[in-house]
Structures are given as C-alpha cells and as structure tokens.
Design an enzyme around this catalytic site. Sequence first.
Site, short mmCIF file in Angstrom:
data_model
loop_
_atom_site.label_atom_id
_atom_site.label_comp_id
_atom_site.label_asym_id
_atom_site.label_seq_id
_atom_site.Cartn_x
_atom_site.Cartn_y
_atom_site.Cartn_z
N ALA A 26 0.85 -1.18 -0.19
CA ALA A 26 -0.20 -0.11 -0.12
C ALA A 26 0.96 1.18 -0.14
O ALA A 26 2.04 1.07 0.51
CB ALA A 26 -0.97 0.13 1.28
N GLY A 36 0.51 -5.19 0.56
CA GLY A 36 -0.73 -5.01 -0.42
C GLY A 36 -0.38 -5.67 -1.67
O GLY A 36 -1.17 -6.30 -2.38
N GLU A 90 -1.01 -9.22 -1.27
CA GLU A 90 -2.23 -9.28 -1.31
C GLU A 90 -2.77 -9.31 -2.61
O GLU A 90 -3.92 -10.10 -2.76
CB GLU A 90 -2.92 -8.64 -0.26
CG GLU A 90 -2.46 -8.75 1.21
CD GLU A 90 -2.84 -7.78 2.36
OE1 GLU A 90 -3.30 -8.08 3.44
OE2 GLU A 90 -2.33 -6.61 2.11
N GLU A 142 4.11 -5.99 6.93
CA GLU A 142 3.42 -4.86 7.74
C GLU A 142 3.66 -4.56 9.08
O GLU A 142 3.67 -3.62 9.76
CB GLU A 142 1.75 -5.27 7.49
CG GLU A 142 1.24 -5.02 6.26
CD GLU A 142 1.27 -6.12 5.11
OE1 GLU A 142 0.83 -6.02 4.03
OE2 GLU A 142 2.02 -7.25 5.30
N1 T1G Z 1 4.79 3.19 0.02
C1 T1G Z 1 5.12 4.49 -0.16
N2 T1G Z 1 6.48 4.68 -0.44
C2 T1G Z 1 7.25 3.78 -0.56
C3 T1G Z 1 6.87 2.56 -0.18
C4 T1G Z 1 5.46 2.20 0.05
N3 T1G Z 1 4.82 0.98 0.53
N4 T1G Z 1 8.01 1.51 -0.21
C5 T1G Z 1 8.98 2.53 -0.46
N5 T1G Z 1 8.55 3.68 -0.62
C6 T1G Z 1 9.54 4.76 -1.06
C7 T1G Z 1 10.57 5.11 -0.15
O1 T1G Z 1 10.12 5.93 0.82
C8 T1G Z 1 11.68 5.56 -1.05
O2 T1G Z 1 11.31 7.14 -1.11
C9 T1G Z 1 11.53 4.94 -2.39
O3 T1G Z 1 10.26 4.31 -2.04
C10 T1G Z 1 12.83 3.88 -2.49
O4 T1G Z 1 12.33 3.01 -1.22
C11 T1G Z 1 -3.01 -2.95 2.86
C12 T1G Z 1 -1.13 -1.85 5.03
C13 T1G Z 1 10.33 -1.99 -1.47
C14 T1G Z 1 12.14 -3.26 -0.20
O5 T1G Z 1 6.39 -2.52 4.03
O6 T1G Z 1 10.80 -2.21 2.09
O7 T1G Z 1 0.91 -2.78 2.31
O8 T1G Z 1 13.23 8.01 -0.02
O9 T1G Z 1 14.66 3.64 -0.46
O10 T1G Z 1 15.87 0.06 -0.52
O11 T1G Z 1 -1.75 -4.97 3.80
O12 T1G Z 1 11.05 0.41 0.12
O13 T1G Z 1 13.06 7.92 -2.63
O14 T1G Z 1 11.53 9.40 -1.36
O15 T1G Z 1 13.38 1.71 0.68
O16 T1G Z 1 15.42 -0.41 -2.93
C15 T1G Z 1 3.96 -3.08 3.28
C16 T1G Z 1 7.99 -0.99 2.05
C17 T1G Z 1 3.13 -1.57 3.15
C18 T1G Z 1 7.31 -2.20 1.83
C19 T1G Z 1 12.64 -1.33 -1.76
N6 T1G Z 1 5.09 -2.80 2.35
N7 T1G Z 1 9.17 -0.82 1.30
O17 T1G Z 1 13.74 -1.00 -1.02
O18 T1G Z 1 14.31 1.27 -1.62
S1 T1G Z 1 1.78 -1.81 4.44
C20 T1G Z 1 5.95 -2.34 2.95
C21 T1G Z 1 10.37 -1.77 1.23
C22 T1G Z 1 0.62 -2.37 3.43
C23 T1G Z 1 -1.52 -3.86 3.11
C24 T1G Z 1 -0.71 -3.03 4.03
C25 T1G Z 1 11.36 -0.95 0.41
C26 T1G Z 1 11.53 -1.99 -0.59
P1 T1G Z 1 12.35 8.18 -1.41
P2 T1G Z 1 13.66 2.46 -0.49
P3 T1G Z 1 15.03 -0.12 -1.53
#
Ligand code: T1G
Length: 698
Positions: free
Chosen positions: A63, A102, A105, A125
Amino acid sequence: MNDKVKLDRHGVIGVITVNSPPVNALSAAVRGGILECMKRAIADPEVKAIVLTCGGRTFIAGADITEFGKSPKSPDLDEVLTVIENSPKPIIAAIHGTALGGGLEVALACHYRVATKDAKLGLPEVKLGLLPGAGGTQRLPRAVGPELAVKMIVGGDPISAEVALKNGLIEEIVEGPAAGGESFARKVLDEKRPLRRLRDDDHKLQAAKADRSIFTNAVASMTKKSRGLEAPFAAADAVGCAIDLPFDEGLGKEREAFLKLVSSDQSKAQRHAFFAEREAAKVSGIPEGTKPRNVDRVAIIGAGTMGGGIAMSFANAGIPVTLIETGAEQLKRGMGVMQKNYEATAARGGIAADAPAKRMALITGVVGLENARDADLVIEAVFETMAVKKEVFTALDKFAKPGAVLASNTSYLNIDEIAKVTNRPQDVLGMHFFSPANVMKLCEIVRAAKTAPDALATAVSIARKIAKVPAVVGVCDGFVGNRMLAQRIQESDKLLFEGALPQQVDAVVTKFGMPMGPFAMGDLAGLDIGWRSRKDRGIKSEIEDALCEAGRFGQKTGKGYYKYEGGSRAPIPDPEVEKLIDETLTRLGRKGRAISDEEILERMMYPMINEGARILQEGIATRPGDIDVIWLYGYGWPIYRGGPMFYADQVGLKHIADRLAYYAKETGDPSLEPAPLLGRLAAEGGSFASLTRPVKAV
Ligand code: T1G
Ligand code: NAD
C-alpha cells in the site's frame, strides 16, 4: 486508463502493467487504474486470460504508506481484490523484485502466481506496526499453511521465489515477469486449469485445525522478540482466525484489527521510523548528482573489538578487506574472534555452513600500515587516544592511494583535529560504528569541516551497501548519540545521589522499552574505563569511583552496580551496593529521598531530548528524524516509540520544557534549562516534526 496502469492485448491475453515509480505502491491512482483495466479486460470477449505485472525494478511493494492517516480515497483495495478474485477469466500475477504487503495480497487474490528467480515475497506490515489489511492473514495461510504464514506475517521477513515455489505460493519460476506470465497464462488456457480462489481452499488448514499446537508453537517462537509491540500479537490472532473461522468472518476480524492498528501510536512511530531511515541517507549541502567514489577494496586499521566487527560487515557484503594490526599476536587474536563469531552464527543456522570459510577468505590479516596502499576506503579503529589516531593518519597520508577515503571510527575525538595531520583533509571523515559492529545497524557518518562532498557520498553509499543505516552528523564531542547519552548518564548519577537505586532506574528504562538501563550498560562496558579517564582528568563521580575502588568494574569482575553469578550476564541487585551508596551519601552529608518512577523516566528522557534540541540548533544534525534513526539503530531505542524526538512530539514539547525548567530549579542544574529551540517550539505550540526540510537524495 491512467498513466500509472495500462492494458495491452497480446492475442487472447490481456496484460495489465503497473508503472508507478519508485516501487509501484498501491496509491489511489494505481488502485483505480488496476480496477478499470481489470474490468475492461474481463468485459473484452477477445481476452481469455489476464496477466498482472509491473514495470520498473519491482512488483507492487505494498500500500502507499504515505496515504495512511489521511482521508481514504476510492477505490479501496478490497473492491479491487473482489473484482480480481471473482473474475470468470484466469488472472495470473507475474512477480519480479519484491511483492510486499498489499502487493502480495493483490497476487494472493489472483488465481495463479509466477515469479522471477530473484523475486522476494512478503507481508512486512508488522514492521510498520500494522498487519496485512487486505486479506493476507486469511489467504496466505490457505496458500502456504499456517506455520509458514505465521513466520511471514508475524516476523515480517520476505521469502525467496524458491521457497515460495516449494510451499505452493507460486506455480512457477519464470524468466521475465511479463513474458513469463504470458506463457504461463497460455498454459492455463491450454490445460483448461480451474480458477483457483484461495478463499475456497482450506486443505492446508486441516492439520492445524486438528492440532492447534502447529499454530501456537509457531506463534510462540515468532513473538519471542516482540516485547512491547502490539502488531505481532494482533497479526498472530488474525492468522488464528483463518484456522477457526469461515473466510469472510476471518476477513472481518482482520479488518477490525487493521483499523485499530493503523491509528495506533505504535504504528505512527514505526511509519515515522521507516521514512526517517530513508531521509537520513539524503545528505544536505551536497551538490545534486555528486557521485560516490568507487570502493572495491577496504583496509581496516586495528583488529580489536570494533575493527573485527567492521571487517565482518564488509566481508558479509562480499567486499575484500585488508585488516592491519601492530603485530602477529594481535592479528591472530582478532582473526580468531571473527572465525569464532562466524562459526557460532553458522551453528545457529544464521548463515550457510560454508559461509565462515568464504567470508574469512575475504579478510586478509597483515602487519604494517603500508598495506593500506591498495584500499579505496580506509577505516581506522585503533585505541581512543588522539596521539595514536594522529600517528596512524600521518602514516595513512603517506601510504594511502590518492582519492582513498580515510575514515576514523573514533567515539568522541575531534575529526577536524585528526584531518589536520594529513595533506588531504578533503578525504577525511568519521564512520562511527556501534558495538558489536557486525550486528548493530547504525553508522554515524561525521562530516568534518573540509570533507569533500563525494567523500561523504562515498561513506553514505558504502554504509548502505554493507546493510548499515547511515546518518550524517557534524563534529562535536560524542557526535549525536554519545553526546545525548552523556546527558542520561549524568542524570542517572544524580538520581543515585538523591536516593534512587540502580535497579529502580534500570527497571524504569527497560519498562519504557530500552534493551538495558544505564547501570547495567555501565557494567557491560566496564566501569574502570570511565574511572581511569576521570582520574586522568582529575574529576570525580563519588559513587562509581567508590565501586571501582572496591574492585567492582562490572561484568568483567563479576560485580559492579550489580553482581553476576556463575558466568551469567543477568544483573542481580546487590545489597553491598546499597550499603556502599548509603555510606557515600552519609560521607557527603547527603540524605536520599523516595523518587517516583515517573520522575525517573522524565529525567532519563527529557535531558537527552533537550540535548537533541541543542544538536539541531547547532546544525550537528540536519533533521530530528536523523537523531531518531541514530537512537533506533545505535542505542536500541524501541521502534514503537519512533525515536527520542518523535517521542518528544508525542509527549508534547510544552510539557517537556516545563518539566525541564522544574528539574533545573529543583536540582540546581542549569544544564537542564530548556534549550532555546525547545523553548521556542514549546511557546509556539510547535513540534520537532515541523522543523523537517526536504533534502535531495545524493
Ligand atoms: N509506500 C510509499 N512509499 C514507499 C513504499 C510504500 N509502500 N515503499 C517504498 N517507498 C518509497 C521510499 O520511501 C523511498 O522514497 C523509495 O520508495 C525507495 O524506497 C494493505 C497495509 C520495496 C524493499 O512495508 O521495504 O501494504 O526516499 O529507499 O532500498 O496490507 O522500500 O526515494 O523518496 O526503501 O530499494 C507494506 C516498504 C506496506 C514495503 C525497496 N510494504 N518498502 O527498498 O528502496 S503496508 C512495505 C520497502 C501494506 C496492506 C498493508 C522498500 C523496498 P524516497 P527504498 P529500496
Ligand atoms: P580495542 O582496544 O579493542 O582495539 C584496538 C586495536 O587497535 C588493538 O587491537 C590494537 O592492537 C590496535 N592498534 C593500536 N594501534 C595500532 C596501529 N598503530 N596500527 C594498527 N593497529 C593498532 O578498541 P576498540 O574497542 O575496538 O575501539 C577502537 C576504536 O573504536 C576507538 O576509537 C573506540 O573509541 C571506537 N569505538 C569503540 C566502541 C566500543 O564499544 N568498543 C564503539 C564505537 C567506537
């Protein structure tokens, strides 16, 4: 169709491609685009099967976290997943990079999933203080069984495509995502495979329905390290519903729990930490496009406690290391410690059995500083005295190749002073690792007055390469972390003088969520180090000096503020210490008083926060979030409290400023007076978060 999602028809296959850099997060636009394309493909009589794939470096990484806490925009994810799951045509998710949260999912709502061999699939999450809120806790257990589902959902770590294939989460490992997805879709059509909806398939739940211990044991082992956290336990309960309840009821329970967590203080703190960690790597004052220098080989000076751990961090990342010591004996000791550490980790299954040999092969131990000549980066970790540091940097100035970055791992010393003994101060900076350096994630990068932008960029990028979290700070005594810690140590000493006991103070600090209190920490590091340096500087700490004069140096002598029995590291309160404190207070004509836990907590946290405000005022740290990252990854600050500056905003700066002013008056210690920045923000009703200015990435 919007510019984030498009639908192409390749014969009878409809290919839906999401392209929303950087990580194809499920923003409202992406959700809307997928929904519209799905509806169009389903309605198109020419289309017999649908492939959902992504452009860029990854499949949907979850998400859009930036949307949390804001008013929800439609369509919501559930609406999208319902259309996918109820499609009369097979839908295949074609995964590359990371299918997370998400994103996974969405894939779980599809009828089939394929992935490239380097793909990672996970529901992280809980790391954001949440749980999967779009069916993940109900569909994943049906796809892989409750045991692996608990591991993935309560632990939050992704699995590889290989493990996903073995456990039935994906059907096949394919070459390219789109091409691979398309050829698999044709196979589904050719073989008239059924539409597999996970919601209808309970076969992998039967064993746990019959023997619930399969589930409870998995939960017990995954929540061992979840002290203080809400999300892992809520996530486990939601997976339990998949075993006990019909699909839609379980989905309802999941939704309820998700909505509770998404507005919780813990999740706000963990989401803050997520973005603060990424912001901390963006260094202010560096011209855009500054390229880091190339680092193929590293030299580390000193194979002691820190040098060894730092060498392991580079070897773990596959970067060859030259480890330099003063003599064969010191080298043998240092190499031996690393070998033992690797073997212990391999024995625990933390790394592959052949990893110790492979990684040690990357570390070449030698004697003599001239051996640093081939290194692109040199990290010095020798004794913490300015004389030895200057001696080493003078030699490095002679031996190191032009353009090599010269870093010091000093905990306190002035990097500008060290740089002055070289003819290349532009290449000198601090890289302050934390013990044990092969475990602790933080690397405090100290920008000296003459450090060149590309040298700084090199330190930040290499820190990320060795899986450290970099935070850039300025030169001052103790930099950011140790400078704030000094406030806590000072206040904890004063509390003993006023009548508190070590175990009372430590209990308050550990209850707050810190791994250890100040007195147990002192015993771990060794009380004699501070005692010797105080004696050198002619200053006193009456109670700690008395402990040391009684030979109580901490764990190393089996007794310090606590006693330690049978080689155990468990601190045991010792009446001897209470007696010694009483005697010292009496000798000094002081009388102790009863001190509340609330007062102890305020005096453990507020002076540190006040020092954090001074550090921001002086520009030693660029953002409050940097200070939070330093405490989260260097000092074990509990992730669910977001860091000292985030915590301060949650408590309220007015309250903190008022309490500090009160303690300054009560204890007669002017250093507790609120820092000007804190005072101003408190008066304006402001917050530290309001200070954050965006900085371009290096
Ligand atoms: N939402 C918004 N921005 C995100 C994002 C996300 N999910 N993931 C990464 N970014 C932005 C981050 O801030 C950075 O921005 C850029 O992307 C690059 O990220 C309904 C509730 C995917 C493994 O927890 O683990 O889904 O600093 O530097 O090292 O059930 O990002 O460049 O402006 O980390 O290559 C669940 C979170 C969400 C994954 C890539 N998902 N992301 O790592 O790059 S909750 C996560 C990561 C959800 C549902 C629920 C990592 C990555 P900027 P980065 P990276
Ligand atoms: P240590 O005493 O364990 O190791 C220092 C090593 O440096 C020794 O093995 C010594 O033989 C070697 N050495 C000394 N002079 C040398 C020279 N001229 N050439 C090559 N090797 C030489 O000390 P440590 O705890 O590893 O600390 C090293 C540095 O890291 C210090 O600046 C310290 O402040 C800093 N630091 C320590 C910690 C910690 O928790 N121990 C944490 C962060 C930073």
